[in-house]
Design a protein around this motif. Structure first.
Motif, PDB file in Angstrom:
ATOM      1  N   ARG A   1      29.350 -21.859 -52.779  1.00 41.21           N
ATOM      2  CA  ARG A   1      29.781 -20.559 -53.303  1.00 41.21           C
ATOM      3  C   ARG A   1      28.671 -19.930 -54.140  1.00 41.21           C
ATOM      4  O   ARG A   1      28.459 -18.710 -54.105  1.00 41.21           O
ATOM      5  CB  ARG A   1      31.043 -20.712 -54.153  1.00 41.21           C
ATOM      6  CG  ARG A   1      32.319 -20.919 -53.372  1.00 41.21           C
ATOM      7  CD  ARG A   1      33.547 -20.541 -54.213  1.00 41.21           C
ATOM      8  NE  ARG A   1      33.587 -21.273 -55.470  1.00 41.21           N
ATOM      9  CZ  ARG A   1      34.253 -22.411 -55.657  1.00 41.21           C
ATOM     10  NH1 ARG A   1      34.902 -22.964 -54.645  1.00 41.21           N
ATOM     11  NH2 ARG A   1      34.263 -23.007 -56.836  1.00 41.21           N
ATOM     12  N   GLY A   2      27.959 -20.766 -54.891  1.00 42.61           N
ATOM     13  CA  GLY A   2      26.845 -20.261 -55.682  1.00 42.61           C
ATOM     14  C   GLY A   2      25.750 -19.671 -54.816  1.00 42.61           C
ATOM     15  O   GLY A   2      25.199 -18.610 -55.124  1.00 42.61           O
ATOM     16  N   LEU A   3      25.447 -20.332 -53.707  1.00 42.24           N
ATOM     17  CA  LEU A   3      24.436 -19.800 -52.794  1.00 42.24           C
ATOM     18  C   LEU A   3      24.902 -18.485 -52.169  1.00 42.24           C
ATOM     19  O   LEU A   3      24.108 -17.559 -51.980  1.00 42.24           O
ATOM     20  CB  LEU A   3      24.132 -20.824 -51.699  1.00 42.24           C
ATOM     21  CG  LEU A   3      23.425 -22.108 -52.149  1.00 42.24           C
ATOM     22  CD1 LEU A   3      23.108 -22.981 -50.935  1.00 42.24           C
ATOM     23  CD2 LEU A   3      22.147 -21.804 -52.931  1.00 42.24           C
ATOM     24  N   GLN A   4      26.184 -18.405 -51.854  1.00 39.24           N
ATOM     25  CA  GLN A   4      26.720 -17.164 -51.299  1.00 39.24           C
ATOM     26  C   GLN A   4      26.633 -16.024 -52.310  1.00 39.24           C
ATOM     27  O   GLN A   4      26.302 -14.887 -51.961  1.00 39.24           O
ATOM     28  CB  GLN A   4      28.167 -17.379 -50.858  1.00 39.24           C
ATOM     29  CG  GLN A   4      28.319 -18.291 -49.652  1.00 39.24           C
ATOM     30  CD  GLN A   4      29.760 -18.677 -49.381  1.00 39.24           C
ATOM     31  OE1 GLN A   4      30.684 -18.228 -50.072  1.00 39.24           O
ATOM     32  NE2 GLN A   4      29.980 -19.515 -48.379  1.00 39.24           N
ATOM     33  N   MET A   5      26.930 -16.333 -53.574  1.00 44.16           N
ATOM     34  CA  MET A   5      26.830 -15.309 -54.602  1.00 44.16           C
ATOM     35  C   MET A   5      25.384 -14.885 -54.803  1.00 44.16           C
ATOM     36  O   MET A   5      25.074 -13.690 -54.935  1.00 44.16           O
ATOM     37  CB  MET A   5      27.414 -15.826 -55.929  1.00 44.16           C
ATOM     38  CG  MET A   5      27.323 -14.830 -57.090  1.00 44.16           C
ATOM     39  SD  MET A   5      28.081 -13.227 -56.735  1.00 44.16           S
ATOM     40  CE  MET A   5      29.806 -13.720 -56.588  1.00 44.16           C
ATOM     41  N   ARG A   6      24.482 -15.842 -54.814  1.00 41.16           N
ATOM     42  CA  ARG A   6      23.059 -15.501 -54.913  1.00 41.16           C
ATOM     43  C   ARG A   6      22.649 -14.598 -53.752  1.00 41.16           C
ATOM     44  O   ARG A   6      21.892 -13.638 -53.927  1.00 41.16           O
ATOM     45  CB  ARG A   6      22.210 -16.771 -54.902  1.00 41.16           C
ATOM     46  CG  ARG A   6      22.087 -17.480 -56.244  1.00 41.16           C
ATOM     47  CD  ARG A   6      21.128 -18.652 -56.085  1.00 41.16           C
ATOM     48  NE  ARG A   6      20.851 -19.342 -57.325  1.00 41.16           N
ATOM     49  CZ  ARG A   6      19.904 -18.983 -58.192  1.00 41.16           C
ATOM     50  NH1 ARG A   6      19.196 -17.892 -57.972  1.00 41.16           N
ATOM     51  NH2 ARG A   6      19.703 -19.689 -59.291  1.00 41.16           N
ATOM     52  N   ASP A   7      23.138 -14.907 -52.561  1.00 39.22           N
ATOM     53  CA  ASP A   7      22.799 -14.122 -51.374  1.00 39.22           C
ATOM     54  C   ASP A   7      23.312 -12.690 -51.512  1.00 39.22           C
ATOM     55  O   ASP A   7      22.618 -11.729 -51.173  1.00 39.22           O
ATOM     56  CB  ASP A   7      23.389 -14.790 -50.136  1.00 39.22           C
ATOM     57  CG  ASP A   7      22.935 -14.122 -48.847  1.00 39.22           C
ATOM     58  OD1 ASP A   7      21.713 -14.012 -48.630  1.00 39.22           O
ATOM     59  OD2 ASP A   7      23.803 -13.698 -48.058  1.00 39.22           O
ATOM     60  N   THR A   8      24.535 -12.541 -52.029  1.00 43.60           N
ATOM     61  CA  THR A   8      25.097 -11.212 -52.237  1.00 43.60           C
ATOM     62  C   THR A   8      24.242 -10.398 -53.195  1.00 43.60           C
ATOM     63  O   THR A   8      23.943  -9.222 -52.953  1.00 43.60           O
ATOM     64  CB  THR A   8      26.530 -11.322 -52.795  1.00 43.60           C
ATOM     65  OG1 THR A   8      27.362 -11.965 -51.828  1.00 43.60           O
ATOM     66  CG2 THR A   8      27.104  -9.944 -53.126  1.00 43.60           C
ATOM     67  N   MET A   9      23.830 -11.013 -54.295  1.00 43.09           N
ATOM     68  CA  MET A   9      23.067 -10.283 -55.303  1.00 43.09           C
ATOM     69  C   MET A   9      21.609 -10.085 -54.900  1.00 43.09           C
ATOM     70  O   MET A   9      20.967  -9.144 -55.349  1.00 43.09           O
ATOM     71  CB  MET A   9      23.155 -11.010 -56.646  1.00 43.09           C
ATOM     72  CG  MET A   9      24.555 -11.001 -57.237  1.00 43.09           C
ATOM     73  SD  MET A   9      24.611 -11.524 -58.970  1.00 43.09           S
ATOM     74  CE  MET A   9      24.200 -13.255 -58.806  1.00 43.09           C
ATOM     75  N   ALA A  10      21.095 -10.960 -54.044  1.00 46.12           N
ATOM     76  CA  ALA A  10      19.687 -10.862 -53.645  1.00 46.12           C
ATOM     77  C   ALA A  10      19.442  -9.750 -52.654  1.00 46.12           C
ATOM     78  O   ALA A  10      18.350  -9.167 -52.622  1.00 46.12           O
ATOM     79  CB  ALA A  10      19.230 -12.189 -53.055  1.00 46.12           C
ATOM     80  N   ALA A  11      20.431  -9.453 -51.806  1.00 46.54           N
ATOM     81  CA  ALA A  11      20.295  -8.414 -50.783  1.00 46.54           C
ATOM     82  C   ALA A  11      19.030  -8.618 -49.948  1.00 46.54           C
ATOM     83  O   ALA A  11      18.286  -7.676 -49.664  1.00 46.54           O
ATOM     84  CB  ALA A  11      20.306  -7.025 -51.414  1.00 46.54           C
ATOM     85  N   GLY A  12      18.790  -9.877 -49.560  1.00 48.58           N
ATOM     86  CA  GLY A  12      17.666 -10.174 -48.689  1.00 48.58           C
ATOM     87  C   GLY A  12      16.360 -10.475 -49.386  1.00 48.58           C
ATOM     88  O   GLY A  12      15.365 -10.795 -48.721  1.00 48.58           O
ATOM     89  N   ASP A  13      16.311 -10.392 -50.708  1.00 53.10           N
ATOM     90  CA  ASP A  13      15.077 -10.662 -51.452  1.00 53.10           C
ATOM     91  C   ASP A  13      15.054 -12.155 -51.817  1.00 53.10           C
ATOM     92  O   ASP A  13      15.787 -12.592 -52.706  1.00 53.10           O
ATOM     93  CB  ASP A  13      15.028  -9.798 -52.706  1.00 53.10           C
ATOM     94  CG  ASP A  13      13.709  -9.903 -53.464  1.00 53.10           C
ATOM     95  OD1 ASP A  13      12.947 -10.864 -53.196  1.00 53.10           O
ATOM     96  OD2 ASP A  13      13.451  -9.050 -54.326  1.00 53.10           O
ATOM     97  N   PHE A  14      14.201 -12.928 -51.169  1.00 54.98           N
ATOM     98  CA  PHE A  14      14.166 -14.384 -51.360  1.00 54.98           C
ATOM     99  C   PHE A  14      13.828 -14.785 -52.786  1.00 54.98           C
ATOM    100  O   PHE A  14      14.146 -15.899 -53.225  1.00 54.98           O
ATOM    101  CB  PHE A  14      13.156 -15.011 -50.394  1.00 54.98           C
ATOM    102  CG  PHE A  14      11.724 -14.756 -50.759  1.00 54.98           C
ATOM    103  CD1 PHE A  14      11.014 -15.653 -51.559  1.00 54.98           C
ATOM    104  CD2 PHE A  14      11.058 -13.621 -50.325  1.00 54.98           C
ATOM    105  CE1 PHE A  14       9.697 -15.431 -51.903  1.00 54.98           C
ATOM    106  CE2 PHE A  14       9.739 -13.385 -50.671  1.00 54.98           C
ATOM    107  CZ  PHE A  14       9.062 -14.287 -51.461  1.00 54.98           C
ATOM    108  N   ARG A  15      13.181 -13.887 -53.542  1.00 50.44           N
ATOM    109  CA  ARG A  15      12.797 -14.230 -54.917  1.00 50.44           C
ATOM    110  C   ARG A  15      14.004 -14.522 -55.794  1.00 50.44           C
ATOM    111  O   ARG A  15      13.894 -15.245 -56.786  1.00 50.44           O
ATOM    112  CB  ARG A  15      11.986 -13.082 -55.527  1.00 50.44           C
ATOM    113  CG  ARG A  15      10.632 -12.821 -54.874  1.00 50.44           C
ATOM    114  CD  ARG A  15       9.981 -11.591 -55.470  1.00 50.44           C
ATOM    115  NE  ARG A  15      10.835 -10.415 -55.290  1.00 50.44           N
ATOM    116  CZ  ARG A  15      10.573  -9.236 -55.844  1.00 50.44           C
ATOM    117  NH1 ARG A  15       9.529  -9.081 -56.637  1.00 50.44           N
ATOM    118  NH2 ARG A  15      11.385  -8.197 -55.632  1.00 50.44           N
TER     119      ARG A  15
END
Length: 267
Positions: free
Chosen positions: A10-24
């Motif tokens: 779930r944490g990775l999914q949340m990071r993915d949502t907030m990152a919007a494709g930015d791997f940084r």
């Protein structure tokens, strides 16, 4: 109860949502190289257990986080969270307004640094922002003061708690300035409503560790403008890994006391 692996995912999914494709946004410089266990704990506890809770929406969590990071002076992380706030739908105007709102809580130097960071991010993204100029300079000082008194009372009720008998004291000079500019010029601005502005103030006081009657009054003021007890408690949970659990746990106990005093159903 979810497994640790479920929390991590779930944490990775949340990071993915907030990152919007930015791997940084998946990296924690220094921690990645030196403390991989901490990286996993952050992903599970912060992003997989707190950011995913339903009591606040993502924009509200971003508002809380931006307010906390600005107050604490964590400018490197503030940059990352300005980007995340924009990625989840917060407007540039809302970001700027959060920083304006924090002026009398965190101070001009912190706000100036935050504005510089926001300007750089907007330029990098090609965001054209027309500054909002609503401050009415045609008012005289007494009119601005009366306006501020009205807004202050609407938020906080009785505002005479810190008044002195002598209106010419330094304390009353400061009180007037706060009523004029914090309440009269800032709290009445657009893009954030009364609940948002109260939330910003609650965040600042919590991460700075204000445990006196000011925090009690602020919690009461949050209820007054329509924040629910659940939302107030969730603000504290959101701040735990940004401002430290000593501050947030103490604030939660104070809030529970305020709810009891005011006969509010905290559940």
């Amino acid at each position: 109860m979810s497994s640790l692996e479920e929390r991590f995912n779930r944490g990775l999914q949340m990071r993915d949502t907030m990152a919007a494709g930015d791997f940084r946004h998946f990296t924690l410089p220094g921690i990645d190289q030196l403390a991989p266990d901490l990286k996993r704990i952050v992903d599970e506890a912060l992003f997989g257990s707190i950011w995913v809770r339903d009591e606040l929406n993502l924009k509200q969590r971003c508002l809380c986080t931006l307010s906390a990071l600005l107050t604490l002076g964590h400018l490197h992380l503030l940059r990352r969270h300005v980007e995340r706030a924009l990625n989840v739908g917060m407007s540039p105007e809302e970001v700027v307004e959060i920083f304006i709102q924090m002026t009398f809580y965190a101070g001009v130097p912190a706000v100036e640094s935050a504005m510089s960071i926001a300007k750089e991010i907007f330029e990098e993204r090609g965001i054209q922002l027309t500054p909002t100029t609503v401050y009415d300079t045609s008012l005289d000082a007494d009119e601005l003061h009366r306006k501020g008194i009205g807004v202050h009372e609407a938020h906080m009720g009785d505002i005479t708690l810190y008044y002195t008998d002598d209106p010419n004291t330094p304390e009353m000079y400061l009180e007037r300035l706060i009523n004029e500019y914090n309440w009269g010029a800032i709290f009445s601005r657009p893009y954030l409503d009364a609940r948002d502005r109260s939330m910003c103030a609650l965040v600042a006081m919590t991460v700075m560790g204000h445990y006196d009657r000011q925090l009690r009054r602020r919690i009461s003021g949050c209820l007054r403008v329509g924040m629910s007890p659940a939302e107030i408690m969730e603000v504290f949970i959101q701040l735990t890994l940004y401002g430290g659990y000593f501050n947030t746990r103490t604030a939660m106990r104070i809030a529970r006391s305020v709810f009891n005093e005011e006969g509010v159903d905290a559940e």
